[in-house]
Design a protein around this motif. Sequence first.
Motif, PDB file in Angstrom:
ATOM      1  N   ALA A   7      66.515  50.110  18.747  1.00  0.00           N
ATOM      2  CA  ALA A   7      67.354  50.223  19.942  1.00  0.00           C
ATOM      3  C   ALA A   7      66.798  51.278  20.897  1.00  0.00           C
ATOM      4  N   ALA A   8      66.346  52.407  20.365  1.00  0.00           N
ATOM      5  CA  ALA A   8      65.778  53.463  21.198  1.00  0.00           C
ATOM      6  C   ALA A   8      64.498  52.984  21.879  1.00  0.00           C
ATOM      7  N   HIS A   9      63.678  52.235  21.152  1.00  0.00           N
ATOM      8  CA  HIS A   9      62.428  51.720  21.714  1.00  0.00           C
ATOM      9  C   HIS A   9      62.724  50.744  22.849  1.00  0.00           C
ATOM     10  N   ARG A  10      63.699  49.869  22.648  1.00  0.00           N
ATOM     11  CA  ARG A  10      64.080  48.910  23.689  1.00  0.00           C
ATOM     12  C   ARG A  10      64.636  49.627  24.922  1.00  0.00           C
ATOM     13  N   LEU A  11      65.444  50.634  24.691  1.00  0.00           N
ATOM     14  CA  LEU A  11      66.006  51.403  25.801  1.00  0.00           C
ATOM     15  C   LEU A  11      64.896  52.082  26.608  1.00  0.00           C
ATOM     16  N   LEU A  12      63.938  52.668  25.905  1.00  0.00           N
ATOM     17  CA  LEU A  12      62.825  53.322  26.586  1.00  0.00           C
ATOM     18  C   LEU A  12      61.986  52.303  27.361  1.00  0.00           C
ATOM     19  N   ASN A  13      61.793  51.111  26.789  1.00  0.00           N
ATOM     20  CA  ASN A  13      61.077  50.059  27.513  1.00  0.00           C
ATOM     21  C   ASN A  13      61.785  49.715  28.818  1.00  0.00           C
ATOM     22  N   ARG A  14      63.112  49.593  28.748  1.00  0.00           N
ATOM     23  CA  ARG A  14      63.884  49.280  29.956  1.00  0.00           C
ATOM     24  C   ARG A  14      63.772  50.394  30.989  1.00  0.00           C
ATOM     25  N   GLU A  15      63.848  51.639  30.531  1.00  0.00           N
ATOM     26  CA  GLU A  15      63.735  52.779  31.446  1.00  0.00           C
ATOM     27  C   GLU A  15      62.358  52.815  32.109  1.00  0.00           C
ATOM     28  N   ILE A  16      61.325  52.514  31.335  1.00  0.00           N
ATOM     29  CA  ILE A  16      59.969  52.488  31.891  1.00  0.00           C
ATOM     30  C   ILE A  16      59.867  51.392  32.939  1.00  0.00           C
ATOM     31  N   GLN A  17      60.391  50.210  32.645  1.00  0.00           N
ATOM     32  CA  GLN A  17      60.353  49.106  33.602  1.00  0.00           C
ATOM     33  C   GLN A  17      61.145  49.447  34.861  1.00  0.00           C
ATOM     34  N   ARG A  18      62.286  50.095  34.677  1.00  0.00           N
ATOM     35  CA  ARG A  18      63.102  50.499  35.822  1.00  0.00           C
ATOM     36  C   ARG A  18      62.352  51.497  36.701  1.00  0.00           C
ATOM     37  N   GLU A  19      61.677  52.435  36.061  1.00  0.00           N
ATOM     38  CA  GLU A  19      60.920  53.434  36.819  1.00  0.00           C
ATOM     39  C   GLU A  19      59.746  52.777  37.553  1.00  0.00           C
ATOM     40  N   LEU A  20      59.069  51.852  36.898  1.00  0.00           N
ATOM     41  CA  LEU A  20      57.950  51.162  37.527  1.00  0.00           C
ATOM     42  C   LEU A  20      58.397  50.309  38.711  1.00  0.00           C
ATOM     43  N   ALA A  21      59.637  49.837  38.674  1.00  0.00           N
ATOM     44  CA  ALA A  21      60.153  48.985  39.750  1.00  0.00           C
ATOM     45  C   ALA A  21      60.544  49.786  40.987  1.00  0.00           C
ATOM     46  N   ARG A  22      60.645  51.102  40.836  1.00  0.00           N
ATOM     47  CA  ARG A  22      60.997  51.935  41.987  1.00  0.00           C
ATOM     48  C   ARG A  22      59.899  51.868  43.035  1.00  0.00           C
ATOM     49  N   ARG A  23      60.289  52.140  44.239  1.00  0.00           N
ATOM     50  CA  ARG A  23      59.333  52.123  45.348  1.00  0.00           C
ATOM     51  C   ARG A  23      58.192  53.114  45.112  1.00  0.00           C
ATOM     52  N   VAL A  24      58.551  54.308  44.674  1.00  0.00           N
ATOM     53  CA  VAL A  24      57.552  55.328  44.343  1.00  0.00           C
ATOM     54  C   VAL A  24      57.879  55.861  42.944  1.00  0.00           C
ATOM     55  N   PRO A  25      57.260  55.273  41.919  1.00  0.00           N
ATOM     56  CA  PRO A  25      57.550  55.717  40.551  1.00  0.00           C
ATOM     57  C   PRO A  25      57.155  57.175  40.332  1.00  0.00           C
ATOM     58  N   ASP A  26      57.958  57.867  39.553  1.00  0.00           N
ATOM     59  CA  ASP A  26      57.693  59.256  39.209  1.00  0.00           C
ATOM     60  C   ASP A  26      56.719  59.270  38.031  1.00  0.00           C
ATOM     61  N   SER A  27      55.479  59.640  38.289  1.00  0.00           N
ATOM     62  CA  SER A  27      54.453  59.586  37.246  1.00  0.00           C
ATOM     63  C   SER A  27      54.744  60.545  36.095  1.00  0.00           C
ATOM     64  N   PHE A  28      55.342  61.692  36.381  1.00  0.00           N
ATOM     65  CA  PHE A  28      55.684  62.631  35.311  1.00  0.00           C
ATOM     66  C   PHE A  28      56.760  62.037  34.408  1.00  0.00           C
TER      67      PHE A  28
END
Length: 77
Positions: A7-28
Amino acid sequence: MIERLIAAHRLLNREIQRELARRVPDSFRLMHLKKRRLAVKDQLYRHHPGGMALKNAARQVLTRLGGSKPALGRTES
């Protein structure tokens, strides 16, 4: 325990995808999320008997099916 890690791995995957979908992803933030995801994945393989064998078998199946993803920065011609 394993269910929590999955569940934690899936949640982190979703968060990463959400961050990548942002106009300007926060690289840090992306780097931090990916490190956490890798740590969870390492814990999963430590707690799941035969985890590496399972990973290798899945990789072989994906390769046979042509489902492997191209490396970043490379395009297929």
